[in-house]
Design a protein around this motif. Structure first.
Motif, PDB file in Angstrom:
ATOM      1  N   LEU A  24       0.860  -1.148  -0.151  1.00 15.97           N
ATOM      2  CA  LEU A  24       0.098   0.129   0.097  1.00 15.97           C
ATOM      3  C   LEU A  24       0.905   1.233   0.071  1.00 15.97           C
ATOM      4  O   LEU A  24       0.532   2.242  -0.724  1.00 15.97           O
ATOM      5  N   SER A  25       1.910   1.155   0.928  1.00 19.38           N
ATOM      6  CA  SER A  25       2.803   2.473   0.893  1.00 19.38           C
ATOM      7  C   SER A  25       3.542   2.677  -0.530  1.00 19.38           C
ATOM      8  O   SER A  25       3.706   3.661  -1.008  1.00 19.38           O
ATOM      9  N   ALA A  26       3.859   1.747  -1.147  1.00 16.87           N
ATOM     10  CA  ALA A  26       4.533   1.776  -2.482  1.00 16.87           C
ATOM     11  C   ALA A  26       3.283   2.333  -3.565  1.00 16.87           C
ATOM     12  O   ALA A  26       3.857   3.224  -4.574  1.00 16.87           O
ATOM     13  N   HIS A  27       2.273   1.890  -3.354  1.00 11.98           N
ATOM     14  CA  HIS A  27       1.181   2.546  -4.362  1.00 11.98           C
ATOM     15  C   HIS A  27       0.678   3.989  -3.941  1.00 11.98           C
ATOM     16  O   HIS A  27       0.533   4.688  -4.980  1.00 11.98           O
ATOM     17  N   THR A  48      -6.930  21.064   0.407  1.00 11.02           N
ATOM     18  CA  THR A  48      -6.994  21.187   1.894  1.00 11.02           C
ATOM     19  C   THR A  48      -8.504  20.938   1.969  1.00 11.02           C
ATOM     20  O   THR A  48      -8.892  20.477   3.308  1.00 11.02           O
ATOM     21  N   ASN A  49      -9.406  21.438   1.289  1.00  9.76           N
ATOM     22  CA  ASN A  49     -10.800  21.312   1.660  1.00  9.76           C
ATOM     23  C   ASN A  49     -11.287  19.760   1.388  1.00  9.76           C
ATOM     24  O   ASN A  49     -12.111  19.383   2.393  1.00  9.76           O
ATOM     25  N   LEU A  50     -10.617  19.103   0.360  1.00 12.14           N
ATOM     26  CA  LEU A  50     -10.869  17.702   0.356  1.00 12.14           C
ATOM     27  C   LEU A  50     -10.355  17.034   1.698  1.00 12.14           C
ATOM     28  O   LEU A  50     -10.849  15.975   2.352  1.00 12.14           O
ATOM     29  N   LEU A  51      -9.002  17.332   2.229  1.00 10.58           N
ATOM     30  CA  LEU A  51      -8.563  16.810   3.477  1.00 10.58           C
ATOM     31  C   LEU A  51      -9.257  17.036   4.386  1.00 10.58           C
ATOM     32  O   LEU A  51      -9.622  15.981   5.612  1.00 10.58           O
ATOM     33  N   ARG A  52     -10.111  18.253   4.769  1.00 11.59           N
ATOM     34  CA  ARG A  52     -10.856  18.723   5.847  1.00 11.59           C
ATOM     35  C   ARG A  52     -12.042  17.886   5.797  1.00 11.59           C
ATOM     36  O   ARG A  52     -12.780  17.473   6.830  1.00 11.59           O
ATOM     37  N   SER A  53     -12.735  17.496   4.595  1.00 13.88           N
ATOM     38  CA  SER A  53     -13.801  16.769   4.529  1.00 13.88           C
ATOM     39  C   SER A  53     -13.752  15.271   5.323  1.00 13.88           C
ATOM     40  O   SER A  53     -14.648  14.980   5.600  1.00 13.88           O
ATOM     41  N   PHE A  54     -12.604  14.856   5.380  1.00 13.53           N
ATOM     42  CA  PHE A  54     -12.404  13.621   6.195  1.00 13.53           C
ATOM     43  C   PHE A  54     -12.563  13.732   7.723  1.00 13.53           C
ATOM     44  O   PHE A  54     -13.262  13.131   8.290  1.00 13.53           O
ATOM     45  N   LEU A  55     -11.941  14.964   7.954  1.00 16.70           N
ATOM     46  CA  LEU A  55     -12.128  15.390   9.496  1.00 16.70           C
ATOM     47  C   LEU A  55     -13.605  15.696   9.683  1.00 16.70           C
ATOM     48  O   LEU A  55     -13.901  15.348  10.874  1.00 16.70           O
ATOM     49  N   SER A 106       3.920  21.471  -3.412  1.00 14.10           N
ATOM     50  CA  SER A 106       4.027  21.494  -1.983  1.00 14.10           C
ATOM     51  C   SER A 106       2.903  21.239  -1.207  1.00 14.10           C
ATOM     52  O   SER A 106       3.060  20.582   0.066  1.00 14.10           O
ATOM     53  N   VAL A 107       1.766  21.602  -1.269  1.00 12.98           N
ATOM     54  CA  VAL A 107       0.419  21.514  -0.585  1.00 12.98           C
ATOM     55  C   VAL A 107       0.303  19.816  -0.560  1.00 12.98           C
ATOM     56  O   VAL A 107      -0.026  19.266   0.385  1.00 12.98           O
ATOM     57  N   LEU A 108       0.479  19.474  -1.997  1.00 15.28           N
ATOM     58  CA  LEU A 108      -0.026  17.764  -2.087  1.00 15.28           C
ATOM     59  C   LEU A 108       1.250  17.036  -1.032  1.00 15.28           C
ATOM     60  O   LEU A 108       0.783  16.255  -0.601  1.00 15.28           O
ATOM     61  N   SER A 109       2.486  17.389  -1.434  1.00 15.04           N
ATOM     62  CA  SER A 109       3.281  16.630  -0.670  1.00 15.04           C
ATOM     63  C   SER A 109       3.351  16.799   0.801  1.00 15.04           C
ATOM     64  O   SER A 109       3.524  15.829   1.637  1.00 15.04           O
ATOM     65  N   ASP A 110       2.844  18.132   1.361  1.00 13.45           N
ATOM     66  CA  ASP A 110       2.648  18.464   2.613  1.00 13.45           C
ATOM     67  C   ASP A 110       1.701  17.405   3.210  1.00 13.45           C
ATOM     68  O   ASP A 110       1.760  16.972   4.335  1.00 13.45           O
ATOM     69  N   ILE A 111       0.632  17.261   2.681  1.00 18.18           N
ATOM     70  CA  ILE A 111      -0.617  16.634   3.046  1.00 18.18           C
ATOM     71  C   ILE A 111      -0.125  14.946   3.237  1.00 18.18           C
ATOM     72  O   ILE A 111      -0.331  14.376   4.209  1.00 18.18           O
ATOM     73  N   VAL A 112       0.333  14.274   2.237  1.00 23.24           N
ATOM     74  CA  VAL A 112       0.954  13.041   2.184  1.00 23.24           C
ATOM     75  C   VAL A 112       1.928  13.092   3.282  1.00 23.24           C
ATOM     76  O   VAL A 112       1.791  11.825   3.941  1.00 23.24           O
ATOM     77  N   ASN A 113       2.757  13.740   3.416  1.00 21.78           N
ATOM     78  CA  ASN A 113       3.738  13.640   4.671  1.00 21.78           C
ATOM     79  C   ASN A 113       3.364  13.838   5.978  1.00 21.78           C
ATOM     80  O   ASN A 113       3.935  13.214   6.942  1.00 21.78           O
ATOM     81  N   ALA A 114       2.089  14.459   5.922  1.00 25.21           N
ATOM     82  CA  ALA A 114       1.708  14.679   7.415  1.00 25.21           C
ATOM     83  C   ALA A 114       0.666  13.516   7.661  1.00 25.21           C
ATOM     84  O   ALA A 114       0.510  13.267   9.061  1.00 25.21           O
ATOM     85  N   THR A 115       0.242  12.869   6.990  1.00 28.64           N
ATOM     86  CA  THR A 115      -0.796  11.656   7.185  1.00 28.64           C
ATOM     87  C   THR A 115       0.131  10.444   7.124  1.00 28.64           C
ATOM     88  O   THR A 115       1.005  10.141   6.617  1.00 28.64           O
ATOM     89  N   ASP A 116      -0.734   9.337   7.713  1.00 27.53           N
ATOM     90  CA  ASP A 116      -0.294   7.887   7.810  1.00 27.53           C
ATOM     91  C   ASP A 116      -0.504   7.109   6.344  1.00 27.53           C
ATOM     92  O   ASP A 116      -1.314   8.009   5.640  1.00 27.53           O
ATOM     93  N   VAL A 117      -0.143   6.156   6.297  1.00 23.50           N
ATOM     94  CA  VAL A 117      -0.283   5.513   4.934  1.00 23.50           C
ATOM     95  C   VAL A 117      -1.676   5.096   4.579  1.00 23.50           C
ATOM     96  O   VAL A 117      -2.176   5.370   3.484  1.00 23.50           O
ATOM     97  N   TYR A 118      -2.667   4.843   5.532  1.00 26.16           N
ATOM     98  CA  TYR A 118      -4.078   4.761   5.390  1.00 26.16           C
ATOM     99  C   TYR A 118      -4.770   6.091   5.063  1.00 26.16           C
ATOM    100  O   TYR A 118      -5.574   6.177   4.031  1.00 26.16           O
ATOM    101  N   GLN A 119      -4.527   7.115   5.868  1.00 27.04           N
ATOM    102  CA  GLN A 119      -4.915   8.506   5.699  1.00 27.04           C
ATOM    103  C   GLN A 119      -4.611   9.030   4.170  1.00 27.04           C
ATOM    104  O   GLN A 119      -5.520   9.290   3.213  1.00 27.04           O
ATOM    105  N   ALA A 120      -3.211   8.664   3.833  1.00 23.84           N
ATOM    106  CA  ALA A 120      -2.888   9.366   2.668  1.00 23.84           C
ATOM    107  C   ALA A 120      -3.554   8.662   1.349  1.00 23.84           C
ATOM    108  O   ALA A 120      -3.825   9.265   0.345  1.00 23.84           O
ATOM    109  N   ALA A 121      -3.786   7.314   1.565  1.00 23.36           N
ATOM    110  CA  ALA A 121      -4.448   6.509   0.459  1.00 23.36           C
ATOM    111  C   ALA A 121      -5.643   7.014   0.237  1.00 23.36           C
ATOM    112  O   ALA A 121      -6.139   7.107  -0.791  1.00 23.36           O
ATOM    113  N   LEU A 122      -6.584   7.251   1.386  1.00 21.57           N
ATOM    114  CA  LEU A 122      -7.940   7.556   1.230  1.00 21.57           C
ATOM    115  C   LEU A 122      -8.058   9.149   0.718  1.00 21.57           C
ATOM    116  O   LEU A 122      -8.788   9.391  -0.346  1.00 21.57           O
ATOM    117  N   PHE A 123      -7.011   9.766   1.078  1.00 20.84           N
ATOM    118  CA  PHE A 123      -7.067  11.188   0.513  1.00 20.84           C
ATOM    119  C   PHE A 123      -6.792  11.284  -1.067  1.00 20.84           C
ATOM    120  O   PHE A 123      -7.437  11.752  -2.030  1.00 20.84           O
TER     121      PHE A 123
END
Length: 273
Positions: free
Chosen positions: A50-53, A104-111, A228-245
């Motif tokens: 999953l991390s690889a994908h 960021t709005n898409l990310l906020r939708s999960f929260l 930068s925003v895309l990378s920051d989001i992926v780096n800030a989340t764990d592998v499951y959160q990043a996958a869903l995003f």
């Protein structure tokens, strides 16, 4: 605008970016998105896959923005004013591509989705999760991915959004200034030539070369912000959160090309009066 640049001899011969985007989009829809979804469902067997994908999907987006930078350097009009975008996509564009607020709005939708869930069913869900069962149509590890995120994650999201609130208006102001300067300079040079076509062409070419450099810089900076925003989001989340995003972001883009949905939207266009 593109025709004007061609007339002035500024447009270099190259593959139209819309052809590149079509190939990129097909790979997103038919390769990366299905592979990511399969890896998400099998994550308990192999989280490393999953991390690889997730990494592959992120690299696919980054590669797109790098190619878009090159397209802008070659012909900024093609990048800033993509006529090949359909009527569903255009309202979401900012300086030629997706507005970074969308990320960021898409990310906020999960929260927000997690905040909206009632607490009465938590014990039942926890019981299903402890037995390794699906919850809400998802494997338990995906259903829990955004439940009670740590403060470090919410603080990082706040930082990302704060940065956007500073950068977006600044870039928009630079774009407005560059366009206004371009129009002002071309208008003055054209007037000085008093209708002499060769003199006008030479003067306008010089003006375009001087002012378009700033437009290219603005566009590349906007692209850098998106990356930068895309990378920051992926780096800030764990592998499951990043996958869903990333799955949601990819599906959002795929939805733009849904022919039935697009036809329905076209049907309800308001006539211009």
């Amino acid at each position: 605008m593109q025709k004007a640049f061609a007339f002035l001899g500024l447009k270099k011969s190259s593959k139209p970016f819309k052809d590149y985007y079509s190939e990129w989009f097909n790979a997103l829809k038919n390769v990366h998105l299905p592979q990511l979804r399969r890896a998400m469902l099998a994550a308990t067997v192999s989280p490393a896959i999953l991390s690889a994908h997730v990494d592959a999907m992120q690299r696919h987006f980054i590669a797109y923005y790098e190619a878009l930078d090159l397209a802008a350097l070659n012909d900024v009009a093609q990048a800033l004013f993509p006529e090949w975008r359909n009527s569903l996509e255009k309202p979401f564009l900012w300086l030629g591509d997706l507005h970074p607020y969308l990320f960021t709005n898409l990310l906020r939708s999960f929260l927000e989705e997690d905040d909206d869930e009632g607490s009465g069913d938590e014990e039942e869900e926890d019981g299903r999760e402890s037995r390794g069962e699906n919850t809400g149509g998802q494997p338990w590890y995906l259903a829990r991915a955004w439940r009670s995120p740590p403060r470090t994650l919410t603080a990082r999201i706040d930082q990302i959004e704060c940065g956007l609130r500073l950068m977006v208006p600044a870039l928009a102001a630079r774009a407005r200034h560059a366009q206004a300067a371009f129009v002002d300079r071309v208008g003055r040079e054209w007037g000085r030539c008093e209708g002499r076509s060769e003199d006008a062409k030479s003067a306008v070419e010089e003006s375009v070369a001087a002012e378009m450099e700033e437009l290219v810089d603005v566009f590349v900076d906007a692209n850098r912000l998106r990356r930068s925003v895309l990378s920051d989001i992926v780096n800030a989340t764990d592998v499951y959160q990043a996958a869903l995003f990333l799955e949601s972001l990819a599906q959002f883009l795929v939805g733009f090309k849904d022919k039935k949905f697009l036809a329905q939207c076209e049907k309800f266009k308001m006539p211009v009066t």
